[in-house]
Write an enzyme that holds these catalytic residues in place. Sequence first.
Site, PDB file in Angstrom:
ATOM      1  CG  ASP A 215      -1.872   1.119   1.317  1.00 58.31           C
ATOM      2  OD1 ASP A 215      -2.322   1.584   0.252  1.00 58.31           O
ATOM      3  OD2 ASP A 215      -2.166   1.558   2.444  1.00 58.31           O
TER       4      ASP A 215
ATOM      5  CD  GLU B 190      -0.623  -5.850   7.414  1.00 58.44           C
ATOM      6  OE1 GLU B 190      -1.068  -5.766   6.261  1.00 58.44           O
ATOM      7  OE2 GLU B 190      -1.136  -5.266   8.379  1.00 58.44           O
TER       8      GLU B 190
ATOM      9  CE1 TYR C  18      -4.603   0.623  10.127  1.00 55.52           C
ATOM     10  CE2 TYR C  18      -3.803  -1.625   9.853  1.00 55.52           C
ATOM     11  CZ  TYR C  18      -3.584  -0.262   9.809  1.00 55.52           C
ATOM     12  OH  TYR C  18      -2.352   0.231   9.461  1.00 55.52           O
TER      13      TYR C  18
ATOM     14  CD  GLU D  11       0.851  -1.180   9.495  1.00 53.76           C
ATOM     15  OE1 GLU D  11      -0.305  -1.146   9.015  1.00 53.76           O
ATOM     16  OE2 GLU D  11       1.853  -1.530   8.856  1.00 53.76           O
TER      17      GLU D  11
HETATM   18  C1  GCB Z   1      -1.451  -2.299   6.667  1.00 54.44           C
HETATM   19  C2  GCB Z   1      -0.156  -2.225   5.963  1.00 54.44           C
HETATM   20  C3  GCB Z   1       0.188  -0.809   5.548  1.00 54.44           C
HETATM   21  C4  GCB Z   1      -1.055  -0.117   5.010  1.00 54.44           C
HETATM   22  C5  GCB Z   1      -2.086  -0.061   6.103  1.00 54.44           C
HETATM   23  C6  GCB Z   1      -3.394   0.598   5.649  1.00 54.44           C
HETATM   24  O1  GCB Z   1      -1.750  -3.210   7.380  1.00 54.44           O
HETATM   25  O2  GCB Z   1       0.900  -2.789   6.681  1.00 54.44           O
HETATM   26  O3  GCB Z   1       1.190  -0.856   4.578  1.00 54.44           O
HETATM   27  O4  GCB Z   1      -0.773   1.149   4.508  1.00 54.44           O
HETATM   28  O5  GCB Z   1      -2.394  -1.353   6.523  1.00 54.44           O
HETATM   29  O6  GCB Z   1      -3.524   1.810   5.812  1.00 54.44           O
HETATM   30  O7  GCB Z   1      -4.262  -0.098   5.133  1.00 54.44           O
END
Ligand code: GCB
Length: 592
Positions: free
Chosen positions: A162, A414, A469, A504
């Site tokens: 990403d 990931e 998330y 994250e």
């Molecule tokens: C993740 C990735 C990261 C992305 C992020 C997102 O898990 O490791 O590279 O940018 O999510 O914002 O979706």
Amino acid sequence: MLRPQDTSTRERKSLNGLWSFRLDADSVGVDDGWFRGPLPRAREMAVPASFNDIVADPAVRDYFGDIWYQTTVHVPRGWAGERVVLHFESATHRARVWVGDVEVMQHEGGYTPFEADVTEHVRPGEEVRVTALVNNTLSFQSIPPGVVEDTPAGPRQRYWHDFFNYAGLHRTVWLYSTPAAYVADLTVTTGLEGSTGTVQYDVTALGSDGHEVTVALRDADGREVATGTGSHGALSVDDVHPWAPGDGYLYDLEVSLVRDGRTVDSYHQSVGVRTVSVSGTQFLINGEPFYFTGFGKHEDLTVIGKGHNDAFLVRDFELLRWVGANSFRTSHYPYSEDVLDYADRQGIVLIDETAAVGLNMGLGGGIFGGQGYTTFSPETINATTQQVHAQAIRELIARDKNHPSVVLWSIANEPESDTEAAEEYFRPLFDVAREADPTRPVGFVNVMLAPHGKCRVSQFADVLMLNRYYGWYVNTGDLPAAELAWEQELREWATDGKPILITEYGADTYPGLHSLGSEPWSEEYQVEYLDMNHRVFDRVDAVVGEQVWNFADFATTSGIMRVGGNKKGVFTRDRQPKAAAYALRRRWRKDV
Ligand code: GCB
């Protein structure tokens, strides 16, 4: 490989500036001998920089394939009799290099240095042509991986990470000299016993029969505190000033090659005396439990893309200090060595990551769901990829092993990790990392698709690094539900008895968008989302750190999940704070 430097016996010359530049979509340049003379029909391009956002042509932005760079350099007259080396700090994602008409090196991987002894191909006092054929195509055998798909509109590069596939010469290119007998490599490890520090050193010298190795350790005021002779040994430092988070105290280790009482070569290595270890669920620096605060970052700037820039380096560290961050992860690739040197001096703690991102066909660019391929198979990510990945781990550790700021290696971000194929793929890679560096913990970053009980790779890791998330990609906009689900998952991970780092958590936030109802994408939601996460972390003892995704907004490929890039930054792409920056500052800084 040691980073080039100026010392009493060495000189270096930067090749940065404007180079001749040309795309070669049909890959005819090698056969047509473009390296044999001035690059035909070339334009000028800045080095260091990504080329993508400099040229005002969308086709250049998205270009993949062969890219030629060329410059000329005057070899200093004073280098007669010296060894002359051409050194690229990086070329993304691979390169072949010619000096004059002679090919001198090739390198795979976009974020680690490579060099060649070019003494025989240059003449001190004369000018020489340097040509680099860079290639930025991603395949299943590159790290990171990608694939070129045929479409009715022509070939298209696809990849599953990403962030935008910026490419070019992102870091400094050096021509440098060393004596014929020279210090070729150096490994430093440190220990602490009460107020006494130890500095173990291991020097590789080449061309040096009959030379003696001597070392001198000086403190920050230049006072000599220990000396030694021989290519390896241990120095003892009384009343040591340790390197510690927030206190980037560095000693200088001067390594000399001496013959007949004369210093033939001299190299300087900054040394931070500190220890790193894992004990139960604690992460210890200098024997003290350490709690990481900070971010996942990117090397990402307007116009210059992934090109290194000193002004932004200093600005970013200013903001880290302002917000109370004590650490960051070099997501998702090895950063410029200027960043690591600065982190050493600033006392910022680093998780150092390889470019192994996107090894997961269950996700792509923020989108969950099948990407149309099997992750690990003979046709996709396979034994060849594994070799390339192993080499990427070795090169990362070889480059960064002496940085006190680096406390943990992350060998992938990931990847698919819930299958037998993943287990087979990763088991030997952990061995590679531990063999290259027995002193630091090793881990990888786990994805939400492989929760506790399903993940088959975390068994190999010293530290559990989790990207989650809740409240964004799942339970979107429902923070109470997110809080329950997140705490439940985290408590399951805690039963493993290892330290857990949240590498994250984040919410896309459009700067300036406000909503009293705290809806996703608003600045209010980002603040409440972070608060919810922090409540969860504070209730689980095994959590040893929190790194928000992301430090700043950054460029990605286009897609319906992205609005002008990824907006999970706590700072905007031009490094201004969103509301979340103030909220984090209140949590992380005890002094404001
Ligand atoms: C993740 C990735 C990261 C992305 C992020 C997102 O898990 O490791 O590279 O940018 O999510 O914002 O979706």
